[in-house]
Design a protein around this motif. Sequence first.
Motif, PDB file in Angstrom:
ATOM      1  N   ASN A 109      -5.894  -1.066   4.809  1.00  0.00           N
ATOM      2  CA  ASN A 109      -7.281  -1.189   5.297  1.00  0.00           C
ATOM      3  C   ASN A 109      -8.298  -1.444   4.181  1.00  0.00           C
ATOM      4  OD1 ASN A 109      -6.274  -0.803   7.867  1.00  0.00           O
ATOM      5  ND2 ASN A 109      -6.869   1.344   7.975  1.00  0.00           N
ATOM      6  N   ASP A 110      -8.031  -2.498   3.404  1.00  0.00           N
ATOM      7  CA  ASP A 110      -8.925  -2.965   2.336  1.00  0.00           C
ATOM      8  C   ASP A 110      -8.945  -2.079   1.089  1.00  0.00           C
ATOM      9  OD1 ASP A 110      -9.722  -5.315   3.508  1.00  0.00           O
ATOM     10  OD2 ASP A 110     -11.666  -4.597   4.191  1.00  0.00           O
ATOM     11  N   LYS A 111      -8.084  -1.065   1.033  1.00  0.00           N
ATOM     12  CA  LYS A 111      -8.070  -0.175  -0.123  1.00  0.00           C
ATOM     13  C   LYS A 111      -6.693  -0.156  -0.776  1.00  0.00           C
ATOM     14  CE  LYS A 111     -11.813   2.795   1.457  1.00  0.00           C
ATOM     15  NZ  LYS A 111     -12.237   4.161   1.841  1.00  0.00           N
ATOM     16  N   ARG A 112      -6.674  -0.011  -2.102  1.00  0.00           N
ATOM     17  CA  ARG A 112      -5.413   0.137  -2.824  1.00  0.00           C
ATOM     18  C   ARG A 112      -4.773   1.456  -2.412  1.00  0.00           C
ATOM     19  NH1 ARG A 112      -9.282  -0.849  -7.607  1.00  0.00           N
ATOM     20  NH2 ARG A 112      -9.648  -3.091  -7.446  1.00  0.00           N
ATOM     21  N   GLU A 113      -3.568   1.370  -1.892  1.00  0.00           N
ATOM     22  CA  GLU A 113      -2.902   2.576  -1.395  1.00  0.00           C
ATOM     23  C   GLU A 113      -1.396   2.378  -1.464  1.00  0.00           C
ATOM     24  OE1 GLU A 113      -3.467   6.281   1.331  1.00  0.00           O
ATOM     25  OE2 GLU A 113      -5.049   4.896   0.781  1.00  0.00           O
ATOM     26  N   GLY A 114      -0.731   3.304  -2.169  1.00  0.00           N
ATOM     27  CA  GLY A 114       0.710   3.187  -2.355  1.00  0.00           C
ATOM     28  C   GLY A 114       1.003   3.048  -3.839  1.00  0.00           C
ATOM     29  N   ASN A 115       1.821   2.075  -4.175  1.00  0.00           N
ATOM     30  CA  ASN A 115       2.172   1.833  -5.576  1.00  0.00           C
ATOM     31  C   ASN A 115       1.629   0.490  -6.054  1.00  0.00           C
ATOM     32  OD1 ASN A 115       3.979   4.169  -6.289  1.00  0.00           O
ATOM     33  ND2 ASN A 115       5.043   3.420  -4.470  1.00  0.00           N
ATOM     34  N   GLY A 116       1.186   0.480  -7.308  1.00  0.00           N
ATOM     35  CA  GLY A 116       0.646  -0.768  -7.815  1.00  0.00           C
ATOM     36  C   GLY A 116       0.450  -0.772  -9.311  1.00  0.00           C
ATOM     37  N   ILE A 117       0.008  -1.933  -9.794  1.00  0.00           N
ATOM     38  CA  ILE A 117      -0.311  -2.134 -11.208  1.00  0.00           C
ATOM     39  C   ILE A 117      -1.779  -2.525 -11.302  1.00  0.00           C
ATOM     40  CG2 ILE A 117       0.188  -3.447 -13.304  1.00  0.00           C
ATOM     41  CD1 ILE A 117       2.945  -4.106 -12.089  1.00  0.00           C
ATOM     42  N   TYR A 118      -2.534  -1.799 -12.109  1.00  0.00           N
ATOM     43  CA  TYR A 118      -3.946  -2.100 -12.329  1.00  0.00           C
ATOM     44  C   TYR A 118      -4.125  -2.488 -13.790  1.00  0.00           C
ATOM     45  CZ  TYR A 118      -9.026  -1.683 -12.300  1.00  0.00           C
ATOM     46  OH  TYR A 118     -10.369  -1.955 -12.390  1.00  0.00           O
ATOM     47  N   ILE A 119      -4.746  -3.652 -14.025  1.00  0.00           N
ATOM     48  CA  ILE A 119      -4.919  -4.145 -15.393  1.00  0.00           C
ATOM     49  C   ILE A 119      -6.405  -4.114 -15.757  1.00  0.00           C
ATOM     50  CG2 ILE A 119      -4.542  -6.084 -16.966  1.00  0.00           C
ATOM     51  CD1 ILE A 119      -2.279  -6.966 -15.033  1.00  0.00           C
ATOM     52  N   TYR A 120      -6.728  -3.366 -16.805  1.00  0.00           N
ATOM     53  CA  TYR A 120      -8.119  -3.252 -17.244  1.00  0.00           C
ATOM     54  C   TYR A 120      -8.541  -4.522 -17.986  1.00  0.00           C
ATOM     55  CZ  TYR A 120      -7.296   1.661 -16.159  1.00  0.00           C
ATOM     56  OH  TYR A 120      -6.963   2.830 -15.522  1.00  0.00           O
ATOM     57  N   GLU A 121      -9.833  -4.722 -18.073  1.00  0.00           N
ATOM     58  CA  GLU A 121     -10.355  -5.944 -18.707  1.00  0.00           C
ATOM     59  C   GLU A 121      -9.999  -6.016 -20.190  1.00  0.00           C
ATOM     60  OE1 GLU A 121     -14.146  -7.768 -17.022  1.00  0.00           O
ATOM     61  OE2 GLU A 121     -14.491  -5.637 -16.623  1.00  0.00           O
TER      62      GLU A 121
END
Length: 222
Positions: A136-148
């Motif tokens: 529902n439009d939100k990051r939820e579960g497992n993932g990779i986030y890359i900072y600037e």
Amino acid sequence: GIEYYKDGKIKYKGDWINDYPQGKGIEYYPNENKLYEGYWVKGKMEGNGIKYYKNGIYYKGQFKNDLQCGKGKEYYKNGDILYEGDFYNDKREGNGKYFSLDGRYYIGQFKNDYVNGKGTEYYKNGDILYEGDWINDKREGNGIYIYEDGDYYIGQFKNGLINGKGTEYYKNGNIKYEGDYVNNKREGNGKYIDEYGTYYIGQWKNNLKNGKGIEYYKNGNI
């Protein structure tokens, strides 16, 4: 033929068959702005057309039984693309590409008009911002986030934020922190390693070392 509103303004102008709009025609809002321009079957939007919303957003694509169904594109009022992909019963459903006004964009799965499933969010320059699970439009579960700055995080997300277990990495791939997170902050137990190899194992609160913990030199001495 032409159909009129009660006040004499045009409601529909186009082709008719057996008392129904059939073929090509234009439907208008009561204020005389266009509502829909395209093809009709037995009085319903069917085939290819353009639907104009009161907020200025408009849709170009396929219709079935009066609803946006199939392939199509939504546009912002200024003509920039808002969404390109699959639709079902007036909602984004399937695979698509969504463009934010700030230049960021998302490519992946949609369900019930929301980002749902697997997908990737990109910075304006095309670099990956986030890749993983969505609800529902939100990051939820497992993932990779890359900072600037190139550092990145791999782990759990909840309600759009880093929550649960995860690991932060320096952009060279070395581990920066591994442990617990609450709402984008290190909170709970974790291990932090600075760029010189000195490391801390212990408790965290509000992104700071807080509570019981031990700091070690690179060689393992306390």
